[in-house]
Structures are given as structure tokens and as C-alpha cells.
Design a protein around this motif. Structure first.
Motif, PDB file in Angstrom:
ATOM      1  N   SER A 142       0.840  -1.181   0.000  1.00 51.58           N
ATOM      2  CA  SER A 142       0.000   0.000   0.000  1.00 51.58           C
ATOM      3  C   SER A 142       0.886   1.246   0.000  1.00 51.58           C
ATOM      4  O   SER A 142       1.845   1.328   0.768  1.00 51.58           O
ATOM      5  N   GLN A 185      -9.782   2.548  -8.811  1.00 51.94           N
ATOM      6  CA  GLN A 185      -9.771   1.999  -7.458  1.00 51.94           C
ATOM      7  C   GLN A 185     -11.002   2.473  -6.676  1.00 51.94           C
ATOM      8  O   GLN A 185     -11.520   1.768  -5.818  1.00 51.94           O
ATOM      9  N   HIS A 208      -3.735  -6.735  -5.034  1.00 50.20           N
ATOM     10  CA  HIS A 208      -3.174  -7.244  -3.772  1.00 50.20           C
ATOM     11  C   HIS A 208      -3.557  -8.715  -3.624  1.00 50.20           C
ATOM     12  O   HIS A 208      -3.144  -9.373  -2.676  1.00 50.20           O
ATOM     13  N   GLY A 226      -5.303   4.527  -1.961  1.00 47.70           N
ATOM     14  CA  GLY A 226      -6.510   3.856  -1.493  1.00 47.70           C
ATOM     15  C   GLY A 226      -6.299   3.143  -0.163  1.00 47.70           C
ATOM     16  O   GLY A 226      -7.095   3.272   0.775  1.00 47.70           O
ATOM     17  N   GLY A 227      -5.209   2.415  -0.081  1.00 44.99           N
ATOM     18  CA  GLY A 227      -4.922   1.680   1.151  1.00 44.99           C
ATOM     19  C   GLY A 227      -4.552   2.604   2.301  1.00 44.99           C
ATOM     20  O   GLY A 227      -4.789   2.281   3.468  1.00 44.99           O
ATOM     21  N   GLU A 228      -3.968   3.745   1.996  1.00 44.38           N
ATOM     22  CA  GLU A 228      -3.645   4.716   3.047  1.00 44.38           C
ATOM     23  C   GLU A 228      -4.941   5.312   3.605  1.00 44.38           C
ATOM     24  O   GLU A 228      -5.083   5.477   4.824  1.00 44.38           O
ATOM     25  N   ARG A 229      -5.896   5.622   2.726  1.00 48.37           N
ATOM     26  CA  ARG A 229      -7.181   6.143   3.206  1.00 48.37           C
ATOM     27  C   ARG A 229      -7.877   5.111   4.102  1.00 48.37           C
ATOM     28  O   ARG A 229      -8.450   5.449   5.148  1.00 48.37           O
ATOM     29  N   ARG A 274      -6.480   2.866   5.916  1.00 42.29           N
ATOM     30  CA  ARG A 274      -5.807   2.793   7.207  1.00 42.29           C
ATOM     31  C   ARG A 274      -6.124   3.997   8.091  1.00 42.29           C
ATOM     32  O   ARG A 274      -6.181   3.877   9.319  1.00 42.29           O
ATOM     33  N   GLY A 286      -9.625  -4.531   2.544  1.00 43.59           N
ATOM     34  CA  GLY A 286      -9.936  -4.661   1.117  1.00 43.59           C
ATOM     35  C   GLY A 286      -8.911  -4.033   0.189  1.00 43.59           C
ATOM     36  O   GLY A 286      -8.672  -4.526  -0.898  1.00 43.59           O
ATOM     37  N   ALA A 287      -8.312  -2.936   0.598  1.00 48.48           N
ATOM     38  CA  ALA A 287      -7.358  -2.232  -0.266  1.00 48.48           C
ATOM     39  C   ALA A 287      -5.914  -2.456   0.180  1.00 48.48           C
ATOM     40  O   ALA A 287      -5.017  -1.741  -0.268  1.00 48.48           O
ATOM     41  N   LEU A 288      -5.685  -3.430   1.041  1.00 44.29           N
ATOM     42  CA  LEU A 288      -4.340  -3.587   1.626  1.00 44.29           C
ATOM     43  C   LEU A 288      -3.613  -4.835   1.154  1.00 44.29           C
ATOM     44  O   LEU A 288      -4.214  -5.881   0.933  1.00 44.29           O
ATOM     45  N   ASP A 289      -2.288  -4.712   1.048  1.00 38.03           N
ATOM     46  CA  ASP A 289      -1.449  -5.870   0.766  1.00 38.03           C
ATOM     47  C   ASP A 289      -1.436  -6.775   2.003  1.00 38.03           C
ATOM     48  O   ASP A 289      -1.888  -6.387   3.077  1.00 38.03           O
ATOM     49  N   THR A 290      -0.896  -7.958   1.856  1.00 30.55           N
ATOM     50  CA  THR A 290      -0.920  -8.970   2.929  1.00 30.55           C
ATOM     51  C   THR A 290      -0.347  -8.447   4.234  1.00 30.55           C
ATOM     52  O   THR A 290      -0.915  -8.647   5.311  1.00 30.55           O
ATOM     53  N   SER A 338       0.213  -5.197   5.326  1.00 30.74           N
ATOM     54  CA  SER A 338      -0.604  -4.133   5.945  1.00 30.74           C
ATOM     55  C   SER A 338      -1.882  -4.724   6.517  1.00 30.74           C
ATOM     56  O   SER A 338      -2.355  -4.314   7.587  1.00 30.74           O
TER      57      SER A 338
END
Ligand code: ATP
Ligand code: ATP
Ligand code: MG
Ligand code: MG
Lengths: 225, 225
Positions: free
Chosen positions: A38, A88, A197, B142-145, B147, B168-172, B174
Motif C-alpha cells: 500500500s 480503485q 493485492h 486507497g490503502g492509506e485512506r 488505514r 480490502g485495499a491492503l497488501d498482505t 498491511s
């Protein structure tokens, strides 16, 4: 089909560097995954490939055209004609039904309105949403909105499909159906680039480009050691 | 802590039935996953539990209170005091920095402003976003939002956390960090309900509630055959 040389993208001052030192090519008809943590720069890269953004440095060529030498309206025409995008955050038109949202994917195809709607209905059926054709985005679940965004990107069968986390909101089965759609399009010549991901999705792609902290860190093809 | 009896939720006319015949309890201190296909009614159920929506039929009790007998302002106070929500679409305040977005999770805690900001900074650090504290949502991935939305939901340590697809928007990696945060809170007494499509997340939950086509289809606890 796509060629990046010396590409970087920074924001603000002091600069946040989203991407740097990006050099790679995508051949016509390829299917590849972009993977990485991310915040590593994947969406930034996809937006640059899709000409929705311009790099801070470097050159991007699409089908031989130097995008840096093209005006905003020329880029807009290129996108309308050749690129299908799954965002996204989906970016569906609020207050517009699912089938009409999908039909906008055919607006520049020269297809008459009645045929656009018929083809949109078929595309919606392929993602399992016939029963939701007349719902507007605010009346759909997260995964349903994502599937509408996918149907819209593929309905015009563009030469290049760029999909940003297209299975992020989907269960395993719906996600597998989406990967099948993309694989079918690729089999008929469409170039497909997917940010994901999801390991299930990534391992079905013949090539995987890794990104970390804004830099390319890997470029593996099936068959590599 | 939460009790649902005869709950259903429909929209429109002719009605789209999002949920029907829902009966179950959640004990204080439990941690459970809600799983099921896209469009099956999971977010609808979570919104009802979180009093953001009212059922079409049935009763919902939270901590002994009959939510059906409470006014909108009473429900609003209950939520502010006792419930932390991670939305499927995040719903961050645009134009407000990440740390200030997180600090809004402490607005009803009686904590003074300077301490809210300090605690928000700690929560942001726990999700790995210290370097993005002053970015606004439109300047985040997306993943930062996602989090930031998680940090906001947990910073006030509410009695009940409701998380809609929080990885949903995060790598394994995170995603695993987020599950650890939720597990830590649960270990200190927080009741945690997570909607997830992610098998890695679901299998770390001691209880799994299955939904299909708006109905409960399974209720499994670790240790069940
Ligand atoms: N305002 C609305 N009007 C009509 N139908 C709605 C409305 N909101 C949701 N629905 C329908 O209710 C059903 C359940 O929606 P819900 O958002 O709970 O699904 P979900 O299980 O969270 O799905 P996902 O995994 O895709 O997020 C969906 O089929 C959706 O189309
Ligand atoms: N407008 C902006 N201003 C400042 N920084 C930005 C802006 N947009 C993005 N960034 C930063 O650039 C980095 C890369 O963002 P990008 O959206 O490409 O990440 P990503 O790999 O797609 O992440 P995710 O997997 O979470 O979607 C992030 O750290 C983000 O905070
Ligand atoms: Mg992204
Ligand atoms: Mg949902």
C-alpha cells in the motif's frame, strides 16, 4: 504498445516522491499484474500509463505516440478510443442506473444508443448483475459498484484495459469471474494491466511487475526461474 | 451486547430485499467475521447493528437498549460513545489532514484537543502512516485512506468496533497489521465485528457468521465440528 523511460512523479513541496526511475515496456497483447505494498506507487503508475496524469520527468509512449507531445484533448481522444479504466474508487455516475453507467463505456464507439444499451445489458449480465440493472450506485453494494465499473471498462473492448484492484471488494467467486473476463479479453488480443493485492489474481497473470517505495523492484514472467 | 430478532431490511417498491429473518446475538467481548458473496447483505447488516440504519421489521437491542424505541439523537449519542465504524467507502473528511481525521474519533471522549491530536498521531503510527499525517485524503493512496479510517475507528477505544472490509485495499502485510490491532483491542475487551472477503482475516476470527441472499446461512465457532 506502452513504453516508459525515466519516468518519475512527485507532488508538492517539499516533494512527496510517488514514483522514480521507471523504465519498462508493455507489448501489445500482454497481460500483467502490478503488485506491491500500500502506498508504493501502483495507482500513480497506472494513471500515468492511462494518460490520466502526466509524469514529473521522463517519457511515455503509447502505440508509438509520445504522450508528452500531445495536448489534453488529444489525450482525451486517445483514452476514449483505446483505453478502458477500472478505477480503485470506481467513479460511477451518481443518479445514473447501472446499465446506463455501463453504456457510457461505448459513447465514442460509433454505436447507436439502442445498441449501446443492449451491449451494456450483456456486459452487466457477464458480471452477474442483470437483477441490478436499474439500480443507481447509491443503491448498490460495494462489490456491485465495482462490478459495474468493470463492465463499463470492458464493454467497448478497448485495446488496453487498466484495472486498479478490480477484485478488492469481491468474494472469491465473483473475483474469479472477473479474472475470467479479463483473461478472455486478453485471449482475443486485448492488452491487460491489473493492479492487485490478491494473490489468486496475481498468479494468473503471465507477468508480474513489483513496486516498492516508488521504484520497480521486480519483473517476473511465468517460466522465469 | 447486541441482539437481533426478526430483523429484515427492504428498499423501494417493488421491494429489493437486502436482509430477512435475521436472528442472532453477539456477546460482549466477542470477535466475529461476517462472510458471504457480494450483494448478500453484509453491509446492510453492519449498518443496522451500528444504528446507522433502521430495520424494516424486527428488533435490535444494544447493551439492553431497544434501538427501535430511541430517537435519532439518542442513537447518535449511543454511536458517538460506544461504536467505532470502519466504512466500506471510508467516508473521511475531505480537505482535513490524516491526523485530524483520526482525531475526530475522540471528539466525544472528553479528551482535550491537544491530547486528541497526540493520541491520533499514535494511532496513525500504529497503522504505519506517520509519514502521511498531514496529507489530506485526496493526497493518499486507497490503502492509506483505508488505514486512516481504521485508525479513526479505534483511537477512542469504543466498546464495539464494526469494520466493513477493513483490509480490502491492503497488501498482505498491511492487512495482517490491521488484524493484529483488532485482535489486541479484542484481547482488552472490545467487541469486534468484521465483514471480510479475505480468508486470511476470516480464519483469525473465533466465530464466523455466513450470509447469502439476505439470510443467515451459517454460524460457526472455532472448535465446532
Ligand atoms: N438503497 C438501496 N436500494 C435498493 N437496493 C439496495 C440499496 N442498498 C443496497 N441494496 C441492495 O441490497 C443488497 C445487499 O447490499 P449490501 O451492501 O448489504 O451487500 P454486501 O453483502 O455488503 O455486498 P459487498 O460484499 O458487495 O459489499 C444488494 O443486492 C444491493 O443491491
Ligand atoms: N496528490 C498527492 N499528494 C501527495 N502525495 C500523494 C498524492 N497522491 C498520492 N500520493 C502519495 O504517493 C504514494 C503512492 O500513491 P499510490 O496511490 O500510487 O499508491 P498505491 O501503490 O496505489 O497504494 P494502494 O495499494 O494503497 O492503493 C502514496 O504514498 C501517497 O501518499
Ligand atoms: Mg492504489
Ligand atoms: Mg458491503
Amino acid at each position: 504498445l506502452v513504453s516508459l523511460r525515466g519516468v518519475s512523479r512527485s507532488y508538492g513541496s517539499p516533494p512527496t516522491v510517488a514514483l522514480s526511475h521507471v523504465d519498462f515496456d508493455i507489448d501489445r497483447g500482454e497481460m500483467l499484474a502490478i503488485v506491491g505494498p500500500s502506498g508504493s506507487g501502483k495507482s500513480t503508475l497506472l494513471n500515468l500509463i492511462g494518460t490520466l496524469d502526466r509524469p514529473s520527468t521522463g517519457d511515455i509512449h503509447i502505440d508509438g505516440h509520445d504522450t508528452g507531445a500531445m495536448s489534453d484533448s488529444e489525450l482525451s481522444a486517445l483514452r476514449a478510443f483505446a483505453i478502458g479504466f477500472v478505477f480503485q474508487q470506481y467513479h460511477l455516475a451518481e443518479g445514473v442506473s447501472a446499465v446506463d453507467n455501463v453504456a457510457t463505456g461505448l459513447l465514442y464507439s460509433g454505436v447507436p444508443a439502442s445498441e449501446r444499451r443492449a451491449r451494456a445489458a450483456i456486459a452487466l449480465d457477464r458480471v452477474g448483475l442483470s437483477a441490478r440493472a436499474h439500480h443507481r450506485p447509491q443503491e448498490l453494494s460495494g462489490g456491485e459498484r465495482q462490478r459495474v465499473a468493470i463492465a463499463r471498462a470492458v464493454v467497448g473492448e478497448p485495446a488496453l484495459i487498466l484495472a486498479d484492484e478490480p477484485t478488492g471488494a469481491l468474494d472469491t467467486r465473483s473475483g474469479a469471474a472477473v479474472v475470467s473476463i479479463l483473461a478472455d479479453l486478453n485471449a482475443s488480443g486485448t492488452t491487460v494491466v491489473v493492479i492487485t493485492h490478491d494473490h489468486q489474481v496475481a498468479e494468473r497473470m503471465p507477468r508480474q511487475l513489483g513496486i516498492r517505495d516508488g521504484e520497480l523492484v521486480g519483473d517476473r514472467r511465468v517460466g522465469d526461474l
